[in-house]
Scaffold this motif. Structure first.
Motif, PDB file in Angstrom:
ATOM      1  N   LEU A  67       1.408   9.410  -5.830  1.00  0.00           N
ATOM      2  CA  LEU A  67       1.881  10.779  -5.604  1.00  0.00           C
ATOM      3  C   LEU A  67       2.892  11.202  -6.659  1.00  0.00           C
ATOM      4  CD1 LEU A  67       2.243  10.789  -1.717  1.00  0.00           C
ATOM      5  CD2 LEU A  67       0.540  11.998  -3.085  1.00  0.00           C
ATOM      6  N   ARG A  68       3.783  10.294  -7.027  1.00  0.00           N
ATOM      7  CA  ARG A  68       4.779  10.608  -8.049  1.00  0.00           C
ATOM      8  C   ARG A  68       4.102  10.930  -9.378  1.00  0.00           C
ATOM      9  NH1 ARG A  68       8.363   5.922  -8.944  1.00  0.00           N
ATOM     10  NH2 ARG A  68       8.892   6.277  -6.784  1.00  0.00           N
ATOM     11  N   HIS A  69       3.125  10.108  -9.768  1.00  0.00           N
ATOM     12  CA  HIS A  69       2.426  10.334 -11.033  1.00  0.00           C
ATOM     13  C   HIS A  69       1.573  11.597 -10.985  1.00  0.00           C
ATOM     14  CE1 HIS A  69       3.659   6.757 -13.196  1.00  0.00           C
ATOM     15  NE2 HIS A  69       3.454   6.047 -12.098  1.00  0.00           N
ATOM     16  N   ALA A  70       0.948  11.850  -9.844  1.00  0.00           N
ATOM     17  CA  ALA A  70       0.126  13.058  -9.716  1.00  0.00           C
ATOM     18  C   ALA A  70       0.994  14.307  -9.833  1.00  0.00           C
ATOM     19  CB  ALA A  70      -0.623  13.049  -8.389  1.00  0.00           C
ATOM     20  N   SER A  71       2.164  14.299  -9.179  1.00  0.00           N
ATOM     21  CA  SER A  71       3.030  15.471  -9.269  1.00  0.00           C
ATOM     22  C   SER A  71       3.588  15.627 -10.683  1.00  0.00           C
ATOM     23  CB  SER A  71       4.168  15.387  -8.257  1.00  0.00           C
ATOM     24  OG  SER A  71       5.030  14.331  -8.553  1.00  0.00           O
ATOM     25  N   ARG A  72       3.934  14.518 -11.327  1.00  0.00           N
ATOM     26  CA  ARG A  72       4.426  14.582 -12.702  1.00  0.00           C
ATOM     27  C   ARG A  72       3.357  15.174 -13.619  1.00  0.00           C
ATOM     28  NH1 ARG A  72       4.417   9.169 -15.455  1.00  0.00           N
ATOM     29  NH2 ARG A  72       2.262   9.810 -15.508  1.00  0.00           N
ATOM     30  N   PHE A 128       0.833  -1.204   0.000  1.00  0.00           N
ATOM     31  CA  PHE A 128       0.000   0.000   0.000  1.00  0.00           C
ATOM     32  C   PHE A 128       0.868   1.254   0.000  1.00  0.00           C
ATOM     33  CE2 PHE A 128      -2.535   3.253   2.236  1.00  0.00           C
ATOM     34  CZ  PHE A 128      -3.586   3.355   1.334  1.00  0.00           C
ATOM     35  N   SER A 129       1.938   1.218   0.790  1.00  0.00           N
ATOM     36  CA  SER A 129       2.871   2.352   0.851  1.00  0.00           C
ATOM     37  C   SER A 129       3.493   2.614  -0.526  1.00  0.00           C
ATOM     38  CB  SER A 129       3.958   2.077   1.881  1.00  0.00           C
ATOM     39  OG  SER A 129       4.894   3.113   1.913  1.00  0.00           O
ATOM     40  N   ASN A 130       3.922   1.552  -1.187  1.00  0.00           N
ATOM     41  CA  ASN A 130       4.496   1.705  -2.535  1.00  0.00           C
ATOM     42  C   ASN A 130       3.461   2.240  -3.519  1.00  0.00           C
ATOM     43  OD1 ASN A 130       7.051   0.858  -1.826  1.00  0.00           O
ATOM     44  ND2 ASN A 130       6.639  -1.287  -2.311  1.00  0.00           N
ATOM     45  N   TYR A 131       2.224   1.778  -3.384  1.00  0.00           N
ATOM     46  CA  TYR A 131       1.141   2.254  -4.256  1.00  0.00           C
ATOM     47  C   TYR A 131       0.909   3.751  -4.050  1.00  0.00           C
ATOM     48  CZ  TYR A 131      -3.586   3.034  -5.978  1.00  0.00           C
ATOM     49  OH  TYR A 131      -4.675   3.538  -6.620  1.00  0.00           O
ATOM     50  N   ILE A 132       0.886   4.204  -2.803  1.00  0.00           N
ATOM     51  CA  ILE A 132       0.673   5.630  -2.500  1.00  0.00           C
ATOM     52  C   ILE A 132       1.829   6.459  -3.049  1.00  0.00           C
ATOM     53  CG2 ILE A 132       0.529   7.325  -0.617  1.00  0.00           C
ATOM     54  CD1 ILE A 132      -2.036   5.707  -1.093  1.00  0.00           C
TER      55      ILE A 132
END
Length: 126
Positions: free
Chosen positions: A23-28, A15-19
């Protein structure tokens, strides 16, 4: 009991890796949209003329100042622009390249050529 604990840890890690990935994709995506929607104004329209003022913390004689000013005057507009952005605006080569619309390698080469040109001019005048 140990299997249940291990399963919970694996679920938490997944779950941590998924979050993190979300977040990485949202910021990108946010910065892509921001860059896409930004309006680029050509440098020529922003700064009609570049005047490089020489300010230094060390003592410089009037003769040295005059020679350096004369050397800078021999540069073309684009060469002055690269010097200004690099040494007075403290921009990286990559930022200058994006701003002007060329590759980073072109800026690095241009900067090197300008510095060699200034050095040669100053050596001739000395």
């Amino acid at each position: 009991m140990g299997t249940k604990l291990r399963t919970c840890e694996e679920v938490e890690k997944g779950f941590s890796n998924y979050i993190k990935l979300c977040l990485r994709h949202a910021s990108r995506d946010y910065f892509k949209k921001l860059y896409r929607d930004s309006v680029l104004i050509p440098f020529d329209e922003c700064e009609p003329k570049i005047a490089i003022n020489i300010r230094t913390s060390t003592t410089i004689t009037f003769e040295d100042f005059a020679v350096l000013s004369q050397a800078i005057e021999t540069l073309s507009f684009s060469e002055k622009r690269v010097l200004y952005l690099k040494f007075f605006q403290d921009k990286t080569d990559k930022e200058i390249a994006q701003f002007i619309g060329v590759t980073r390698q072109a800026i690095t080469k241009s900067k090197s050529n300008v510095l060699v040109k200034l050095k040669n001019h100053l050596e001739i005048q000395s």
